[in-house]
Design a protein around this motif. Sequence first.
Motif, short mmCIF file in Angstrom:
data_model
loop_
_atom_site.label_atom_id
_atom_site.label_comp_id
_atom_site.label_asym_id
_atom_site.label_seq_id
_atom_site.Cartn_x
_atom_site.Cartn_y
_atom_site.Cartn_z
N ALA A 31 -47.78 -27.64 49.65
CA ALA A 31 -47.86 -26.68 50.75
C ALA A 31 -48.48 -25.35 50.29
O ALA A 31 -48.64 -24.43 51.09
N GLY A 32 -48.81 -25.26 49.00
CA GLY A 32 -49.46 -24.06 48.49
C GLY A 32 -48.56 -23.09 47.78
O GLY A 32 -49.00 -22.00 47.38
N ASP A 33 -47.30 -23.46 47.62
CA ASP A 33 -46.35 -22.56 46.95
C ASP A 33 -46.44 -22.73 45.44
O ASP A 33 -46.74 -23.80 44.93
N LYS A 34 -46.13 -21.64 44.74
CA LYS A 34 -45.98 -21.70 43.29
C LYS A 34 -44.51 -21.99 43.03
O LYS A 34 -43.64 -21.28 43.54
N VAL A 35 -44.22 -23.03 42.29
CA VAL A 35 -42.84 -23.47 42.12
C VAL A 35 -42.48 -23.53 40.64
O VAL A 35 -43.21 -24.08 39.83
N GLU A 36 -41.34 -22.93 40.33
CA GLU A 36 -40.73 -23.11 39.01
C GLU A 36 -39.44 -23.86 39.24
O GLU A 36 -38.84 -23.77 40.32
N ILE A 37 -39.00 -24.60 38.23
CA ILE A 37 -37.80 -25.40 38.40
C ILE A 37 -36.77 -25.06 37.33
O ILE A 37 -37.11 -24.62 36.23
N ALA A 38 -35.51 -25.26 37.70
CA ALA A 38 -34.39 -25.10 36.78
C ALA A 38 -33.45 -26.27 37.01
O ALA A 38 -33.23 -26.68 38.14
N LYS A 39 -32.90 -26.79 35.91
CA LYS A 39 -32.02 -27.97 36.01
C LYS A 39 -30.57 -27.61 36.26
O LYS A 39 -29.76 -28.47 36.56
N ASP A 40 -30.23 -26.32 36.13
CA ASP A 40 -28.85 -25.88 36.39
C ASP A 40 -28.82 -24.38 36.63
O ASP A 40 -29.84 -23.69 36.51
N GLY A 41 -27.62 -23.89 36.96
CA GLY A 41 -27.47 -22.48 37.27
C GLY A 41 -27.77 -21.56 36.10
O GLY A 41 -28.35 -20.49 36.28
N LYS A 42 -27.38 -21.97 34.91
CA LYS A 42 -27.61 -21.14 33.73
C LYS A 42 -29.12 -20.92 33.52
O LYS A 42 -29.57 -19.80 33.28
N GLU A 43 -29.88 -22.00 33.62
CA GLU A 43 -31.34 -21.88 33.46
C GLU A 43 -31.93 -21.05 34.61
O GLU A 43 -32.83 -20.24 34.40
N ALA A 44 -31.41 -21.22 35.81
CA ALA A 44 -31.89 -20.44 36.96
C ALA A 44 -31.69 -18.94 36.74
O ALA A 44 -32.60 -18.14 36.99
N LEU A 45 -30.51 -18.57 36.27
CA LEU A 45 -30.23 -17.15 36.04
C LEU A 45 -31.14 -16.56 34.97
O LEU A 45 -31.60 -15.42 35.08
#
Length: 124
Positions: A31-45
Motif C-alpha cells: 500500500a506504499g507504507d514504510k514498515v518496520e517489524i518487532a517480534k515482541d514488546g521489548k523490541e518495539a520499545l
Amino acid sequence: MSLVALHFMKLLLVDDDAFLRDMYATKFAEAGDKVEIAKDGKEALRLIEEDSFDAVVTDMIMPGITGADLIKEIVKNDNVCIVLSNQGEQSDIDAAKKAGAKGYIIKADLIPSEVVKKVHNLIK
C-alpha cells in the motif's frame, strides 16, 4: 493525466506470530507504507526510542510485556497505537482503549487489505 497524492506512513508492526507479522508487513508495504517489524514488546520499545513512527500496530497477546502495558508505553511517547488482535472480548477492547489505543481491529473480522484501509483511516 493527473497525479494522485499518495499518503505513505511509517509504521511499526508488533506481533510475535512471524507468519502474520510478515503477511501484514507485506500488505502495508504494498500500500506504499514504510514498515518496520518487532517480534515482541521489548523490541518495539527499543525501536520507538530509536525512531519515530506515524503509528504502532500491535497485537495484544505476546511474550514478555502485556498488550495494555505496551500500549501505555507507546502512547506515553506520543505515538499513535492501533491494536490488531484476535482477542475480541469486550474486556480486551476496553483495556486497550483505556491504555490509550486509538483503534482496535480484530484480525478475524477483516481480510488483510481491509485491515490496511482501516489503519489508514484511523491515522488520518
